[in-house]
Design an enzyme around this catalytic site. Sequence first.
Site, PDB file in Angstrom:
ATOM      1  N   HIS A  20      46.784  33.374  35.127  1.00 45.84           N
ATOM      2  CA  HIS A  20      46.431  34.781  34.932  1.00 45.84           C
ATOM      3  C   HIS A  20      47.027  35.353  33.645  1.00 45.84           C
ATOM      4  O   HIS A  20      46.877  36.532  33.385  1.00 45.84           O
ATOM      5  CB  HIS A  20      46.923  35.628  36.112  1.00 45.84           C
ATOM      6  CG  HIS A  20      46.149  35.436  37.386  1.00 45.84           C
ATOM      7  ND1 HIS A  20      46.142  34.260  38.076  1.00 45.84           N
ATOM      8  CD2 HIS A  20      45.356  36.293  38.085  1.00 45.84           C
ATOM      9  CE1 HIS A  20      45.392  34.406  39.159  1.00 45.84           C
ATOM     10  NE2 HIS A  20      44.895  35.624  39.187  1.00 45.84           N
ATOM     11  N   GLU A  64      31.744  32.317  36.939  1.00 47.19           N
ATOM     12  CA  GLU A  64      31.886  32.734  35.546  1.00 47.19           C
ATOM     13  C   GLU A  64      30.766  32.211  34.664  1.00 47.19           C
ATOM     14  O   GLU A  64      30.226  32.930  33.816  1.00 47.19           O
ATOM     15  CB  GLU A  64      33.240  32.279  34.968  1.00 47.19           C
ATOM     16  CG  GLU A  64      34.427  33.034  35.500  1.00 47.19           C
ATOM     17  CD  GLU A  64      34.881  32.598  36.872  1.00 47.19           C
ATOM     18  OE1 GLU A  64      35.720  33.273  37.453  1.00 47.19           O
ATOM     19  OE2 GLU A  64      34.378  31.571  37.384  1.00 47.19           O
TER      20      GLU A  64
END
Lengths: 333, 370
Positions: free
Chosen positions: A138, A69
């Site tokens: 999530h 990321e």
Amino acid sequence: MSQMETRGETQNLTLVQAVRDGLRDEMREDERVLVMGEDVGKNGGVFRATEGLYDEFGGDRVIDTPLAESGIVGTAIGMAAYGMRPVAEMQFMGFIYPAFDQIVSHAARLRTRSRGRFTCPLVVRAPYGGGIRAPEHHSESTEAFFSHYPGLKVVIPSTPYDTKGLLISAIRDPDPVIFLEPKLIYRAFRGEVPDEPYEVPIGEAAVRREGEDVSVFTYGAMTRPTLEAAERLEGEVSVEVVDLRTVSPLDEGTILESFEKTGRAAVVHEAPKTGGLAGEITATIQEEALLYQEAPVKRITGFDTPFPLYALEDYYLPEATRVVEGIREVAEF
Amino acid sequence: MSVLQRDPGEQVQVLSEDGRVREGSDLPDLSDEEFVEMYRYMKLARHFDQRAVSLQRQGRMGTYPPLSGQEGAQIASAFALDDEDWLFPSYREHGAALVRGLSLKRTLLYWMGHEAGNAIPEEANIFTVSVPIATQVCHATGAAWASKLQGEEEAFICYFGDGATSEGDFHEGCNFAGVFDTPNVFFCNNNQWAISVPRGRQTASETLAQKAEAYGFEGVQVDGMDPLAVYEVTKRAVEKAKEPEEGELRPTLIEAVQYRFGAHTTADDPSVYREEDEVEKWKAKDPIPRMETFLLENGYLDTEGVESIEESVKEEVAEAIDEAESVSRPEPEEIFKHVYEGMPERLREQAAEFEALRETYGDEAFLEGH
């Protein structure tokens, strides 16, 4: 629904299809636009948000990156400063944090630090929020982190129409935009979306339902239970529902106009209460419209806990019953 | 010369693909019972995995990350640990965790969305599941560093996939381990795919094992579908972590080359990005029939023994599923617990307000529409 005026051909799309439609239109429009992230290419994204783009634009513009990321956002900043218009996908907002340093320390400050010599026209997209029975990490809803930081814009659509228009605005914006997609409603319903590219302006809220007694400010996936609550209260409390669409910068004008009409307000979001946008909206009302105020502002939010594993997530997310009760409290004060 | 001191591109193997001991290979120092036990755990992990995928398909469990194909690497490496050693898993190490004392029931509860599934028994030296990629590499290095500072002698094995080696945290964790010479075993389950992105898109390095060179310690590549080779390599790495030779660093990076037969998770469809004949090619290396042939041909086990293991494994998994499914939906107060040692006032208020509403309206109102 003033933003729903459309001309020409339209398609009936889900929210996630509108993401793809917006990306595709803007990639056709401007060859500097590219999409990068984990699984965005051949796999078409784990939510299929980039499906078909790889086939149309090839691997140089729809780039499957290494799983990193910080690397994705870091390289995208360099690309943006050097003339590209990257759209970087974070697979889930819960995984954005390795890139947090790149976003706040570099993307948000590039213009300031170089006194305008360099800019960062970057979009960071992330599916966010709970309600889809996802594993740990999530389901987070931490837009406040980014709303708090100067130099960034934070956009959260709630309809397919807005999704495409806001995404195109974000890509065309000369500054970095964090574009958060409420994945609970990725496929929950469809809406008419024009085939042609169009912009929905960043920083403008939409009044989704007009009312006289209580103003309710919300955004993203929580727009739906809020509208449902307003309907349930029909005949008892007249509720105005304002969908913020951009949480940074906030559309203070629309918020205050609505509040000065009703004198009563509630804010609904799924993010935790402490430090959330509801506090900011409440403070804005206190500072700007105290003399119109008839009742304390009610915050109807997620809890100050980590997002629970999915067996309990339905309790965590504000649903219509909590919203109804919260609005009643404000109406009856 | 230690099995660890070799070219990182030269793959360690003990068993051939058809389960025969390769010429010039020594058998690991395990008892007859341990060989059979290792096989039993592999069968148990495989059957558990197949049942878990099926539970998810039936809507009885949430998203689940399958491990089939990786039993040799998981079970054999966990077998190589001593009692005092620690295991830092990713989200796929149900097999390794099982060997180290985490029950199948607990693994099921976690993936069934129960907070209780996060709890690890006091006696099991297992760190929490890490869903973000490679972050646990840093945790394992820090814990190992602390144990060394306290004069203890434990090894810390940390599992991650091939995708994790692209992450900054992998580099940072390994780099610290080299600099501070911590007792770590970095165990890379190179299963060839990070969801849809192949190993070749993670790195231009010829092997993942050779990355260790950048951190100053050994990297070794092993056939991850050969349990005996995995055991041997991990055992040596654990020993070195605790008692390195003069001038030798404690950490080791093991690259266990293998394949996950199924999807990344039950939410993934691998047919989009990989070819079926690739899967078939790797199935020829399946660690379970390989180990079974080894045991049968060398007299550690007979066909009756195999059948009885199959029966007992089925019973054990069925029992675990029954137990997990009989656990009732947790009370909403679980959301509020364990956030802090003492519950802050604000959280208490939120919990109380919610409980009052729940009492007034009942659960049906809150769960309506879900």
